[in-house]
Scaffold this motif. Structure first.
Motif, PDB file in Angstrom:
ATOM      1  N   TYR A 116      -6.706   5.107  -6.832  1.00 15.58           N
ATOM      2  CA  TYR A 116      -5.114   4.791  -6.815  1.00 15.58           C
ATOM      3  C   TYR A 116      -5.096   4.124  -5.179  1.00 15.58           C
ATOM      4  O   TYR A 116      -5.391   4.731  -4.298  1.00 15.58           O
ATOM      5  N   SER A 128       1.995  -0.070  -6.449  1.00 17.51           N
ATOM      6  CA  SER A 128       0.883   0.589  -6.515  1.00 17.51           C
ATOM      7  C   SER A 128      -0.088   0.264  -7.683  1.00 17.51           C
ATOM      8  O   SER A 128       0.229  -0.626  -8.482  1.00 17.51           O
ATOM      9  N   LYS A 166      -1.931   1.863  -2.769  1.00 14.51           N
ATOM     10  CA  LYS A 166      -0.916   1.489  -2.540  1.00 14.51           C
ATOM     11  C   LYS A 166      -0.576   0.353  -1.613  1.00 14.51           C
ATOM     12  O   LYS A 166      -1.036   0.594  -0.408  1.00 14.51           O
ATOM     13  N   GLN A 207       1.711  13.047  -0.392  1.00 11.49           N
ATOM     14  CA  GLN A 207       2.666  12.024  -1.040  1.00 11.49           C
ATOM     15  C   GLN A 207       1.913  11.089  -1.978  1.00 11.49           C
ATOM     16  O   GLN A 207       2.597  10.658  -3.183  1.00 11.49           O
ATOM     17  N   LYS A 208       0.810  10.891  -1.699  1.00  8.32           N
ATOM     18  CA  LYS A 208      -0.134  10.025  -2.515  1.00  8.32           C
ATOM     19  C   LYS A 208      -0.539  10.568  -4.013  1.00  8.32           C
ATOM     20  O   LYS A 208      -0.584   9.783  -4.992  1.00  8.32           O
ATOM     21  N   ASP A 260       2.742  10.015  -5.975  1.00  9.78           N
ATOM     22  CA  ASP A 260       2.768   8.430  -6.264  1.00  9.78           C
ATOM     23  C   ASP A 260       1.735   8.268  -7.573  1.00  9.78           C
ATOM     24  O   ASP A 260       2.038   7.645  -8.285  1.00  9.78           O
ATOM     25  N   LYS A 267       3.205   9.733 -10.751  1.00  8.61           N
ATOM     26  CA  LYS A 267       4.131   8.850 -11.045  1.00  8.61           C
ATOM     27  C   LYS A 267       3.622   7.722 -12.034  1.00  8.61           C
ATOM     28  O   LYS A 267       4.148   7.523 -13.051  1.00  8.61           O
TER      29      LYS A 267
END
Length: 295
Positions: free
Chosen positions: A194, A200, A196, A84-85, A88, A91
């Motif tokens: 990255y 983010s 979150k 999932q990371k 993200d 995105k």
């Protein structure tokens, strides 16, 4: 100021806990947590100001203006599945590219230099691996690493051939164009960069610059190609920020150029290195096949 102690004294901070992560120091003090890094890029403020002007504020704020350190707010990272990371992250990368897109005028020599540099490297690698396979074929008894290369030499040649043909296709398409789409690329994307939390964030902006968006994809792929299904990742990115035909072609060229495998070291380490390079080429050609341009 030569040490963290000097930094703490300068700003009258009392240290509760000190954590070192690569070139980053996390200082837990009586006035809160600070992330400090030795200055590498004097333009980090300019990068932040530009991003802010483009309504992209997904970066840690600088909280102390210090001549030797970049000092940022500390942001804790939520624990989430890596699958999932990475989506993200992609995105946010697509958002960065979308918000900072502009077109710049380019000279005919700009594209010509890219073409000539890549072609020179491709031809060098062809000759390099041809020399290696000739030496291997002359061996009476192949070493394990020689056998591994000989057994997979076709994938190396296939990658080189694809890169060369696609480079010619790319150059034919763009050599008369005078405008190039560019964005503010992060230029150092990986999962560690990255975070979150309430929103983010990208961290570690020191390598950021204006360039074609494909180079962020390239860096991310080279970091994590063995960790994820990049066919899904690539399609997800393009669903948000579609690449132009010439960008896609150039991306495929640079992705598919094999690394130069230096044959120094123990047989065990060399076999690991060669196996990793071969796996990269198989996975990359499969990715390109799934996302090839049919026009």
């Amino acid at each position: 100021m030569n040490s963290v102690k000097d930094f703490l004294n300068k700003y009258k901070l009392e240290l509760n806990r000190y954590t070192q992560k690569k070139d980053v120091r996390i200082l837990d003090t009586n006035k809160g947590k600070y992330v400090i890094k030795k200055k590498k890029n004097n333009n980090i403020d300019a990068v932040y100001n530009y991003l802010k002007s483009r309504a992209f504020n997904y970066y840690p704020d600088k909280i102390i203006n210090d001549p030797e350190y970049d000092v940022f707010e500390y942001i804790s990272d939520y624990d989430e599945p890596s699958e999932q990371k990475i989506l993200d992250l992609v995105k946010l990368m697509a958002m960065l590219h979308s918000k900072t897109t502009f077109y710049k005028e380019v000279d005919i020599d700009d594209y010509k230099k890219i073409y000539e540099d890549l072609l020179k490297n491709i031809e060098y690698l062809y000759n390099y691996y041809t020399d290696i396979i000739n030496i291997i074929e002359s061996e009476v008894y192949m070493s394990p690493v020689s056998y591994l290369i000989a057994r997979n030499i076709n994938i190396i040649y296939e990658s080189i051939d694809y890169s060369k043909k696609t480079l010619e296709k790319w150059y034919k398409l763009i050599k008369d164009k005078r405008r190039q789409r560019v964005v503010n690329i992060h230029n150092n994307l990986e999962l560690e960069h990255y975070i979150k939390n309430d929103k983010s964030y990208f961290i570690s902006w020191e390598k950021s610059k204006i360039d074609m968006p494909i180079y962020d994809i390239y860096v991310l792929y080279k970091k994590h190609y063995l960790d994820f299904d990049f066919n899904e990742i690539f399609k997800y990115y393009e669903s948000i920020y579609p690449l132009m035909e010439e960008e896609k072609l150039l991306l495929f060229v640079i992705l598919c150029i094999p690394d130069k495998i230096s044959l120094t070291g123990s047989q065990y380490e060399l076999c690991k290195k060669v196996r990793k390079s071969i796996d990269y080429l198989y996975k990359t050609l499969a990715l390109i096949s799934e996302n090839s341009i049919t026009s």
